[in-house]
Scaffold this motif. Sequence first.
Motif, PDB file in Angstrom:
ATOM      1  N   LEU A 215       0.993  -1.260  -0.178  1.00 45.19           N
ATOM      2  CA  LEU A 215      -0.341   0.043   0.465  1.00 45.19           C
ATOM      3  C   LEU A 215       1.051   1.728   0.453  1.00 45.19           C
ATOM      4  CD1 LEU A 215      -3.220   1.048   0.378  1.00 45.19           C
ATOM      5  CD2 LEU A 215      -2.633   1.121   2.655  1.00 45.19           C
ATOM      6  N   TYR A 216       1.668   0.851   0.698  1.00 47.77           N
ATOM      7  CA  TYR A 216       2.553   2.566   0.807  1.00 47.77           C
ATOM      8  C   TYR A 216       3.378   2.964  -0.453  1.00 47.77           C
ATOM      9  CZ  TYR A 216       6.617   5.548   1.754  1.00 47.77           C
ATOM     10  OH  TYR A 216       7.506   6.571   2.187  1.00 47.77           O
TER      11      TYR A 216
ATOM     12  N   ILE B 208       5.241   3.148   7.657  1.00 49.60           N
ATOM     13  CA  ILE B 208       5.001   1.852   6.913  1.00 49.60           C
ATOM     14  C   ILE B 208       4.538   1.306   8.703  1.00 49.60           C
ATOM     15  CG2 ILE B 208       5.002  -0.050   5.704  1.00 49.60           C
ATOM     16  CD1 ILE B 208       7.165   1.370   3.827  1.00 49.60           C
ATOM     17  N   TYR B 209       5.075   1.086   9.148  1.00 49.62           N
ATOM     18  CA  TYR B 209       5.566   0.489  10.923  1.00 49.62           C
ATOM     19  C   TYR B 209       3.692   0.928  11.172  1.00 49.62           C
ATOM     20  CZ  TYR B 209       6.226  -1.202  15.441  1.00 49.62           C
ATOM     21  OH  TYR B 209       5.786  -1.681  16.227  1.00 49.62           O
ATOM     22  N   VAL B 210       3.899   2.174  10.931  1.00 49.27           N
ATOM     23  CA  VAL B 210       2.805   2.626  11.699  1.00 49.27           C
ATOM     24  C   VAL B 210       1.351   2.450  11.051  1.00 49.27           C
ATOM     25  CG1 VAL B 210       1.300   4.756  12.048  1.00 49.27           C
ATOM     26  CG2 VAL B 210       3.636   4.416  12.691  1.00 49.27           C
ATOM     27  N   LEU B 211       1.716   2.391   9.333  1.00 51.38           N
ATOM     28  CA  LEU B 211       0.332   2.239   9.158  1.00 51.38           C
ATOM     29  C   LEU B 211       0.486   0.420   9.386  1.00 51.38           C
ATOM     30  CD1 LEU B 211      -2.003   2.015   6.023  1.00 51.38           C
ATOM     31  CD2 LEU B 211       0.492   1.791   4.924  1.00 51.38           C
TER      32      LEU B 211
ATOM     33  N   SER C  98      -4.479  -3.950  13.556  1.00 46.39           N
ATOM     34  CA  SER C  98      -5.479  -3.891  14.964  1.00 46.39           C
ATOM     35  C   SER C  98      -6.762  -4.144  14.246  1.00 46.39           C
ATOM     36  CB  SER C  98      -4.826  -2.535  15.607  1.00 46.39           C
ATOM     37  OG  SER C  98      -5.236  -1.166  14.393  1.00 46.39           O
ATOM     38  N   GLY C  99      -7.049  -2.934  13.126  1.00 48.45           N
ATOM     39  CA  GLY C  99      -8.597  -3.066  12.619  1.00 48.45           C
ATOM     40  C   GLY C  99      -9.151  -1.421  12.931  1.00 48.45           C
ATOM     41  N   ASP C 100      -8.303  -0.873  13.222  1.00 49.23           N
ATOM     42  CA  ASP C 100      -8.658   0.643  13.024  1.00 49.23           C
ATOM     43  C   ASP C 100      -8.718   1.676  12.546  1.00 49.23           C
ATOM     44  OD1 ASP C 100      -9.233   0.184  15.974  1.00 49.23           O
ATOM     45  OD2 ASP C 100      -6.404   0.522  17.144  1.00 49.23           O
ATOM     46  N   ILE C 101      -7.850   0.701  11.104  1.00 53.01           N
ATOM     47  CA  ILE C 101      -8.419   1.573   9.124  1.00 53.01           C
ATOM     48  C   ILE C 101      -8.567   0.618   9.022  1.00 53.01           C
ATOM     49  CG2 ILE C 101      -7.025   3.556  10.849  1.00 53.01           C
ATOM     50  CD1 ILE C 101      -4.877   2.696   8.725  1.00 53.01           C
ATOM     51  N   SER C 102      -9.595   1.203   8.042  1.00 50.51           N
ATOM     52  CA  SER C 102      -9.247  -0.056   5.970  1.00 50.51           C
ATOM     53  C   SER C 102      -8.608   0.618   5.507  1.00 50.51           C
ATOM     54  CB  SER C 102     -10.558   1.136   5.895  1.00 50.51           C
ATOM     55  OG  SER C 102     -10.011   2.102   5.213  1.00 50.51           O
ATOM     56  N   LEU C 103      -8.342  -0.035   3.900  1.00 49.58           N
ATOM     57  CA  LEU C 103      -7.252   0.413   2.926  1.00 49.58           C
ATOM     58  C   LEU C 103      -7.035   1.696   2.756  1.00 49.58           C
ATOM     59  CD1 LEU C 103      -6.686  -3.119   1.291  1.00 49.58           C
ATOM     60  CD2 LEU C 103      -5.128  -1.640   2.812  1.00 49.58           C
ATOM     61  N   ASP C 104      -8.368   2.359   2.475  1.00 49.35           N
ATOM     62  CA  ASP C 104      -8.966   3.547   2.139  1.00 49.35           C
ATOM     63  C   ASP C 104      -8.507   4.954   3.172  1.00 49.35           C
ATOM     64  OD1 ASP C 104      -9.403   3.050  -0.397  1.00 49.35           O
ATOM     65  OD2 ASP C 104     -11.669   3.400  -0.072  1.00 49.35           O
ATOM     66  N   GLU C 105      -8.550   4.136   4.751  1.00 47.62           N
ATOM     67  CA  GLU C 105      -7.841   5.365   5.502  1.00 47.62           C
ATOM     68  C   GLU C 105      -6.049   5.129   5.622  1.00 47.62           C
ATOM     69  OE1 GLU C 105     -12.191   5.006   7.920  1.00 47.62           O
ATOM     70  OE2 GLU C 105     -10.151   3.375   8.542  1.00 47.62           O
TER      71      GLU C 105
ATOM     72  N   LYS D  42      -4.534   5.062   2.975  1.00 45.72           N
ATOM     73  CA  LYS D  42      -3.940   5.773   2.248  1.00 45.72           C
ATOM     74  C   LYS D  42      -4.480   7.526   2.909  1.00 45.72           C
ATOM     75  CE  LYS D  42      -5.172   3.343  -1.504  1.00 45.72           C
ATOM     76  NZ  LYS D  42      -6.006   2.786  -2.789  1.00 45.72           N
ATOM     77  N   LEU D  43      -5.136   7.971   3.376  1.00 41.83           N
ATOM     78  CA  LEU D  43      -4.845   8.697   4.046  1.00 41.83           C
ATOM     79  C   LEU D  43      -3.865   9.357   5.365  1.00 41.83           C
ATOM     80  CD1 LEU D  43      -7.352  11.500   4.626  1.00 41.83           C
ATOM     81  CD2 LEU D  43      -7.890  10.549   5.797  1.00 41.83           C
ATOM     82  N   LEU D  44      -3.691   8.138   6.692  1.00 37.00           N
ATOM     83  CA  LEU D  44      -2.846   8.259   7.229  1.00 37.00           C
ATOM     84  C   LEU D  44      -1.917   8.608   6.524  1.00 37.00           C
ATOM     85  CD1 LEU D  44      -2.006   7.192   9.602  1.00 37.00           C
ATOM     86  CD2 LEU D  44      -1.534   4.586   9.224  1.00 37.00           C
ATOM     87  N   LEU D  45      -1.094   7.322   4.706  1.00 36.81           N
ATOM     88  CA  LEU D  45      -0.014   7.932   4.784  1.00 36.81           C
ATOM     89  C   LEU D  45       0.317   9.606   4.490  1.00 36.81           C
ATOM     90  CD1 LEU D  45       0.566   4.569   2.543  1.00 36.81           C
ATOM     91  CD2 LEU D  45       2.044   5.414   4.460  1.00 36.81           C
TER      92      LEU D  45
END
Length: 211
Positions: free
Chosen positions: A104-105, A123-126, A132-139, A141-144
């Motif tokens: 994803l990165y 990448i580690y934070v992602l 943990s299931g806290d974010i989706s793949l789309d989220e 991308k927002l995180l990165l």
Amino acid sequence: MNDDLISKKELLDLTGISYGQLYRWKRKNLIPEDWFIRKSSYTGQETFFPRLKIIPRIDKILNMKEDLSLDELADVFSPSLGEVHLSAGEILDRNIVTSSALNLYIQVTGHQDHFAFDKMLMIYVLDKLLQSGDISLDEGKLLLGTLEEHLSIFSGKDCELILIRKMGVAAFILLSSGSTICFDQGVKVVTSLFMAQCTEELKLKIGGSEA
């Protein structure tokens, strides 16, 4: 976000360490100076610590000091991002992150050559938040996007990453540790991460994979 504070006496009683150990670790930079917070109390001036940071740090020191010298521990806990560079293959072979986070990165940033420590940290934070299931793949991308654009502002300083949602829409916030932030009632705080703690964890993973 403000941390709960723990007094020095409570900390020593809880962890079983001595006054001398605490201040020796301070001198060796295992515990940051700004974690020693002087406040007025009914007995006069007293030293307090951010509970959510100091207790995990002391647990790590106690668990690792038999295998590493204090100077080596200081390097682990240093905010420095180090000089290490790894290829995508090396990152996966050493089980530092999962392929889903790494791919994803690469998809979002286009970066696929050797990765410096700051890139691996993103990448580690992602990976942590995906696992943990806290974010989706789309989220993710927002995180990165948030980390790529703003994390360098906090270079050498601890900061906190906060994930919030309002009406199902996610947003990421980076702020200096210890800062006060307030939300309206419709905002849910999903999770928060201290980036310095993530840095320590990643250094240990990289070091352990080299052993």
